[in-house]
Motif scaffolding. Structure first.
Motif, PDB file in Angstrom:
ATOM      1  N   GLU A 135       0.894  -1.219   0.059  1.00 17.55           N
ATOM      2  CA  GLU A 135       0.185  -0.190  -0.004  1.00 17.55           C
ATOM      3  C   GLU A 135       0.953   1.077   0.131  1.00 17.55           C
ATOM      4  OE1 GLU A 135      -2.498   3.101   0.348  1.00 17.55           O
ATOM      5  OE2 GLU A 135      -0.733   2.633   1.875  1.00 17.55           O
ATOM      6  N   LEU A 136       0.559   2.329  -0.691  1.00 16.49           N
ATOM      7  CA  LEU A 136       1.647   3.256  -1.247  1.00 16.49           C
ATOM      8  C   LEU A 136       1.006   4.629  -0.640  1.00 16.49           C
ATOM      9  CD1 LEU A 136       4.414   2.971  -2.239  1.00 16.49           C
ATOM     10  CD2 LEU A 136       3.368   3.834  -4.600  1.00 16.49           C
ATOM     11  N   THR A 137       0.009   5.066  -0.532  1.00 14.48           N
ATOM     12  CA  THR A 137      -0.619   6.238  -0.325  1.00 14.48           C
ATOM     13  C   THR A 137      -1.240   6.474   1.107  1.00 14.48           C
ATOM     14  OG1 THR A 137      -2.742   5.972  -1.158  1.00 14.48           O
ATOM     15  CG2 THR A 137      -0.745   6.944  -2.483  1.00 14.48           C
ATOM     16  N   GLY A 138      -0.875   5.718   1.930  1.00 12.36           N
ATOM     17  CA  GLY A 138      -1.411   5.575   3.448  1.00 12.36           C
ATOM     18  C   GLY A 138      -0.448   5.304   4.389  1.00 12.36           C
ATOM     19  N   GLY A 139      -0.955   4.915   5.737  1.00 11.59           N
ATOM     20  CA  GLY A 139       0.003   4.503   6.696  1.00 11.59           C
ATOM     21  C   GLY A 139       0.684   5.851   7.258  1.00 11.59           C
ATOM     22  N   ILE A 140       1.755   5.343   8.170  1.00  8.47           N
ATOM     23  CA  ILE A 140       2.661   6.192   8.749  1.00  8.47           C
ATOM     24  C   ILE A 140       3.301   7.415   7.762  1.00  8.47           C
ATOM     25  CG2 ILE A 140       4.831   4.903   8.968  1.00  8.47           C
ATOM     26  CD1 ILE A 140       4.707   5.552  12.015  1.00  8.47           C
ATOM     27  N   TYR A 141       3.875   6.977   6.614  1.00 12.29           N
ATOM     28  CA  TYR A 141       4.194   8.003   5.848  1.00 12.29           C
ATOM     29  C   TYR A 141       3.623   9.429   5.401  1.00 12.29           C
ATOM     30  CZ  TYR A 141       8.020   4.448   4.766  1.00 12.29           C
ATOM     31  OH  TYR A 141       8.889   3.334   5.061  1.00 12.29           O
ATOM     32  N   PHE A 142       2.034   8.973   5.672  1.00  8.69           N
ATOM     33  CA  PHE A 142       1.217  10.064   5.220  1.00  8.69           C
ATOM     34  C   PHE A 142       0.319  10.673   6.397  1.00  8.69           C
ATOM     35  CE2 PHE A 142       2.211   8.115   1.188  1.00  8.69           C
ATOM     36  CZ  PHE A 142       2.615   9.101   0.474  1.00  8.69           C
ATOM     37  N   GLY A 143       0.373   9.861   7.584  1.00 13.03           N
ATOM     38  CA  GLY A 143      -0.591  10.169   8.587  1.00 13.03           C
ATOM     39  C   GLY A 143      -0.402  11.675   9.348  1.00 13.03           C
ATOM     40  N   THR A 144      -1.199  12.263   9.927  1.00 14.21           N
ATOM     41  CA  THR A 144      -1.165  13.453  10.567  1.00 14.21           C
ATOM     42  C   THR A 144      -1.784  13.374  11.998  1.00 14.21           C
ATOM     43  OG1 THR A 144      -2.912  14.604   9.648  1.00 14.21           O
ATOM     44  CG2 THR A 144      -0.585  14.821   8.694  1.00 14.21           C
ATOM     45  N   PRO A 145      -1.333  14.011  13.036  1.00 13.91           N
ATOM     46  CA  PRO A 145      -0.251  14.588  12.889  1.00 13.91           C
ATOM     47  C   PRO A 145       0.923  14.260  12.811  1.00 13.91           C
ATOM     48  CG  PRO A 145      -1.037  14.236  15.280  1.00 13.91           C
ATOM     49  CD  PRO A 145      -1.891  13.748  14.547  1.00 13.91           C
ATOM     50  N   ARG A 146       2.018  15.148  12.359  1.00 15.51           N
ATOM     51  CA  ARG A 146       3.315  14.504  12.478  1.00 15.51           C
ATOM     52  C   ARG A 146       4.318  15.715  12.801  1.00 15.51           C
ATOM     53  NH1 ARG A 146       5.960  12.638   6.557  1.00 15.51           N
ATOM     54  NH2 ARG A 146       4.370  11.010   6.990  1.00 15.51           N
ATOM     55  N   GLU A 147       4.754  15.573  13.942  1.00  8.61           N
ATOM     56  CA  GLU A 147       5.416  16.893  14.498  1.00  8.61           C
ATOM     57  C   GLU A 147       6.595  16.496  15.745  1.00  8.61           C
ATOM     58  OE1 GLU A 147       2.435  19.011  16.374  1.00  8.61           O
ATOM     59  OE2 GLU A 147       1.433  17.330  17.270  1.00  8.61           O
ATOM     60  N   ARG A 148       7.216  17.657  16.100  1.00  9.99           N
ATOM     61  CA  ARG A 148       7.880  17.747  17.035  1.00  9.99           C
ATOM     62  C   ARG A 148       7.529  18.571  18.077  1.00  9.99           C
ATOM     63  NH1 ARG A 148      14.454  17.573  14.868  1.00  9.99           N
ATOM     64  NH2 ARG A 148      13.886  16.163  12.950  1.00  9.99           N
ATOM     65  N   VAL A 150       6.891  19.962  22.453  1.00 11.32           N
ATOM     66  CA  VAL A 150       7.034  20.077  24.016  1.00 11.32           C
ATOM     67  C   VAL A 150       5.865  20.106  24.889  1.00 11.32           C
ATOM     68  CG1 VAL A 150       8.473  21.164  25.699  1.00 11.32           C
ATOM     69  CG2 VAL A 150       9.412  21.391  23.347  1.00 11.32           C
ATOM     70  N   GLU A 151       5.716  19.060  25.622  1.00 13.76           N
ATOM     71  CA  GLU A 151       4.670  18.998  26.550  1.00 13.76           C
ATOM     72  C   GLU A 151       5.054  18.951  27.982  1.00 13.76           C
ATOM     73  OE1 GLU A 151       1.685  16.264  25.654  1.00 13.76           O
ATOM     74  OE2 GLU A 151       1.182  17.005  23.825  1.00 13.76           O
ATOM     75  N   ASN A 152       4.574  20.002  28.639  1.00  7.48           N
ATOM     76  CA  ASN A 152       5.134  19.982  30.198  1.00  7.48           C
ATOM     77  C   ASN A 152       6.591  19.825  30.320  1.00  7.48           C
ATOM     78  OD1 ASN A 152       2.461  19.994  30.897  1.00  7.48           O
ATOM     79  ND2 ASN A 152       2.274  17.874  30.892  1.00  7.48           N
ATOM     80  N   GLY A 153       7.425  20.563  29.514  1.00  4.39           N
ATOM     81  CA  GLY A 153       8.702  20.739  29.271  1.00  4.39           C
ATOM     82  C   GLY A 153       9.548  19.331  28.902  1.00  4.39           C
ATOM     83  N   VAL A 154       8.517  18.379  28.381  1.00  3.13           N
ATOM     84  CA  VAL A 154       9.213  17.107  27.817  1.00  3.13           C
ATOM     85  C   VAL A 154       9.184  17.273  26.159  1.00  3.13           C
ATOM     86  CG1 VAL A 154       9.055  14.584  27.608  1.00  3.13           C
ATOM     87  CG2 VAL A 154       8.487  16.033  29.735  1.00  3.13           C
ATOM     88  N   LYS A 155      10.509  17.271  25.472  1.00  2.00           N
ATOM     89  CA  LYS A 155      10.594  17.128  24.196  1.00  2.00           C
ATOM     90  C   LYS A 155       9.881  15.820  23.759  1.00  2.00           C
ATOM     91  CE  LYS A 155      14.597  20.175  23.460  1.00  2.00           C
ATOM     92  NZ  LYS A 155      15.673  20.340  23.060  1.00  2.00           N
ATOM     93  N   MET A 156       9.126  15.747  22.553  1.00  2.00           N
ATOM     94  CA  MET A 156       8.374  14.688  22.211  1.00  2.00           C
ATOM     95  C   MET A 156       8.326  14.711  20.666  1.00  2.00           C
ATOM     96  SD  MET A 156       5.034  14.749  24.557  1.00  2.00           S
ATOM     97  CE  MET A 156       4.446  13.160  23.769  1.00  2.00           C
ATOM     98  N   VAL A 157       8.315  13.658  20.132  1.00  2.00           N
ATOM     99  CA  VAL A 157       8.216  13.488  18.505  1.00  2.00           C
ATOM    100  C   VAL A 157       6.785  12.567  18.077  1.00  2.00           C
ATOM    101  CG1 VAL A 157       9.843  11.744  18.461  1.00  2.00           C
ATOM    102  CG2 VAL A 157       9.265  13.051  16.196  1.00  2.00           C
ATOM    103  N   VAL A 158       6.087  12.919  17.335  1.00  2.00           N
ATOM    104  CA  VAL A 158       4.933  12.113  16.876  1.00  2.00           C
ATOM    105  C   VAL A 158       4.956  11.773  15.445  1.00  2.00           C
ATOM    106  CG1 VAL A 158       2.258  12.112  16.736  1.00  2.00           C
ATOM    107  CG2 VAL A 158       3.477  13.230  18.798  1.00  2.00           C
ATOM    108  N   ASP A 159       4.757  10.728  14.969  1.00  2.00           N
ATOM    109  CA  ASP A 159       4.155  10.457  13.872  1.00  2.00           C
ATOM    110  C   ASP A 159       2.934   9.303  13.967  1.00  2.00           C
ATOM    111  OD1 ASP A 159       6.422  11.088  11.696  1.00  2.00           O
ATOM    112  OD2 ASP A 159       7.643   9.864  13.100  1.00  2.00           O
ATOM    113  N   THR A 160       1.997   9.634  12.702  1.00  2.00           N
ATOM    114  CA  THR A 160       0.757   9.021  13.243  1.00  2.00           C
ATOM    115  C   THR A 160       0.348   7.962  12.104  1.00  2.00           C
ATOM    116  OG1 THR A 160      -0.036  11.007  13.950  1.00  2.00           O
ATOM    117  CG2 THR A 160      -1.903   9.483  13.148  1.00  2.00           C
ATOM    118  N   LEU A 161       0.235   6.681  12.442  1.00  2.00           N
ATOM    119  CA  LEU A 161      -0.376   5.572  11.408  1.00  2.00           C
ATOM    120  C   LEU A 161      -1.776   5.555  11.327  1.00  2.00           C
ATOM    121  CD1 LEU A 161       0.213   2.903   9.765  1.00  2.00           C
ATOM    122  CD2 LEU A 161       0.481   1.809  12.032  1.00  2.00           C
ATOM    123  N   VAL A 162      -2.318   5.993  10.241  1.00  2.00           N
ATOM    124  CA  VAL A 162      -3.646   6.048   9.827  1.00  2.00           C
ATOM    125  C   VAL A 162      -4.114   5.402   8.594  1.00  2.00           C
ATOM    126  CG1 VAL A 162      -3.536   8.121   9.011  1.00  2.00           C
ATOM    127  CG2 VAL A 162      -5.706   7.463   9.953  1.00  2.00           C
TER     128      VAL A 162
END
Length: 361
Positions: A135-148, A150-162
Motif C-alpha cells: 500500500e503506497l498512499t496511506g499509513g505512517i508515511y502520510f498520517g498526521t499529526p507529524r510533529e516535534r 514540547v509538553e510539560n517541558g518534555v520534548k516529544m516527537v509524533v508520527d501517526t499511522l492511519v
C-alpha cells in the motif's frame, strides 16, 4: 499504438538508467510499429535546485496528462540537511499522492544465472517467484499529526499511522486479483498482535477473501515474514502489506535477486497513469561513472508495457532479453562474480537491445 510517457530522471544514477530504458522502449517501438512520445520533467533534488521545490506544479500536470510515468531515482547527501518540505523524497511521496498511486507492485524473481550474486544459498533462492504488493498512499508515511513538540517541558516527537477501511480494502483486493492470475495464494502481512490498524487490516482481509474462494489466504506477522523471506521464500506467491512494512520487506527481498539493481516496480492507481521505477536509490557514489545497473529500470518498462499499455508480448520480450543477457554471462559490477564480463551501463543496455532485436525478428 501511440503513447505519451512522462520521464522524470531525477537524481544521481537516475539519469543514466532512465536513458538506457528509453533506448529499450525506442527499440521495442521500432520492432513492433508503436510510437512512444517522451516528455521530460523534474522531481527530487534537481527540482529543488532548479525550481525551489521537490515537486513542481508543471511536473504534476505533465504526469497527469501522460499515459505512464517513468521515474529514475531521487535523493542524495546534498539535500540531507534540508527541512522536510525541501527533501527530494517529499517529491516522491507527493507524486504518489497526486496520481493516487495506491498499489506498489514489486516482482521478486530469482534469475538462475545470478544465483552466485546472492548471499543466500542457491537451493534457497532457486525458482523464487513472488509479488510484493505494498500500500503506497496511506499509513505512517502520510498520517498526521507529524510533529516535534514540547509538553510539560518534555520534548516529544509524533508520527501517526492511519488508514481508512476503504484504503485497506482496495489494496487487499488488488492482491487477490493478482493472485488469481498467479498461483492463487495471498499472504497478508501485519502486526496484529500489537497494532489496532493491523487488527482491522486482518479483519478486512478475511472479508475480501470471501469474494475469492479459489485463493488461499494466510496471515503472517511482519517480524516472522522478514525471517521467512530469507528462510523459505518459495512459500510465497503474493505478499500484501501496509506502506512501511512493504517498504522494508521489498528491499529485503532484493537480496533474493542478488542486487537492488535487479528489482523493478510498478505503482498503480485506480484509473490514472501508472508510475514505473527501479527499486534502488540514486547511488550518488557512482553517479556519472557509467557503472550503474540499468536492468531494474529496463524491467520496470517491461511492466509498463504490460500493465499500462496491455502490450504483453512486448513486455515479455524485454524480460526474455534481460534473462538471455544474464545467461550469456554479462554483468554490471554490482552483480558480477568470478570471471564474468563486467559491462558499463551503456554496454549492458546495448546487449539487451541486441537480444530484443534477435527475439522479435
Amino acid at each position: 499504438m501511440e503513447k505519451t510517457i512522462a520521464v522524470l530522471p531525477g537524481d544521481g544514477i537516475g539519469k543514466e538508467v532512465v536513458a538506457g530504458a528509453i533506448k529499450v522502449l525506442e527499440t521495442v517501438a521500432a520492432q513492433y510499429g508503436h510510437q512512444f512520445n517522451f516528455e521530460y520533467g523534474r522531481i527530487g533534488g534537481v527540482a529543488i535546485d532548479e525550481d525551489g521545490v521537490p515537486l513542481p506544479a508543471d511536473t504534476i500536470q505533465l504526469c497527469k496528462n501522460s499515459d505512464a510515468v517513468l521515474l529514475g531515482a531521487v535523493g542524495g547527501p546534498k539535500w540531507d540537511q534540508n527541512p522536510p518540505h525541501l527533501r527530494p523524497e517529499t517529491g516522491l511521496l507527493g507524486i504518489r499522492k497526486e496520481l493516487g498511486l495506491f498499489a506498489n507492485l514489486r516482482p521478486v524473481q530469482a534469475f538462475p544465472s545470478l544465483a552466485d550474486a546472492s548471499t543466500l544459498k542457491k537451493e534457497v533462492i532457486e525458482n523464487v517467484d513472488l509479488m510484493i504488493v505494498r500500500e503506497l498512499t496511506g499509513g505512517i508515511y502520510f498520517g498526521t499529526p507529524r510533529e516535534r513538540k514540547v509538553e510539560n517541558g518534555v520534548k516529544m516527537v509524533v508520527d501517526t499511522l492511519v488508514y481508512t477501511n476503504e484504503e485497506i480494502e482496495r489494496i487487499l483486493r488488488k492482491a487477490f486479483e493478482l493472485a488469481m492470475v498467479r498461483n492463487k495464494k495471498v499472504t497478508s502481512v501485519d502486526k496484529a498482535n500489537v497494532l489496532e490498524t493491523s487488527r482491522v487490516w486482518r479483519e478486512i482481509a478475511n472479508e475480501v477473501a470471501k469474494d475469492f474462494p479459489d485463493v488461499q489466504l494466510d496471515h503472517m506477522l511482519v517480524d516472522n515474514a522478514a525471517m521467512q523471506l530469507i528462510r523459505n521464500p518459495k512459500q510465497f506467491d503474493v505478499m500484501v502489506t501496509e506502506n512501511m512494512f512493504g517498504d522494508i520487506l521489498s528491499d529485503e527481498a532484493s537480496m533474493l535477486t542478488g542486487s537492488l539493481g535487479m528489482l523493478s516496480s510498478a505503482s498503480l492507481s485506480a484509473d490514472g497513469p501508472g508510475l514505473y521505477e527501479p527499486a534502488h536509490g540514486s547511488a550518488p557514489d557512482i553517479a556519472g561513472q557509467n557503472k550503474a545497473n540499468p536492468l531494474a529500470t529496463i524491467l520496470s518498462v517491461a511492466m509498463m508495457l504490460k500493465y499500462s499499455f496491455n502490450l504483453l508480448e512486448e513486455g515479455t520480450v524485454i524480460e526474455q532479453a534481460v534473462n538471455e543477457v544474464l545467461n550469456k554471462g554479462y554483468r554490471t559490477a554490482d552483480i558480477a562474480s568470478g570471471n564474468e564480463s563486467v559491462l558499463s551501463t551503456d554496454q549492458m543496455v546495448e546487449q539487451v537491445i541486441k537480444e530484443i532485436k534477435e527475439i522479435s525478428k
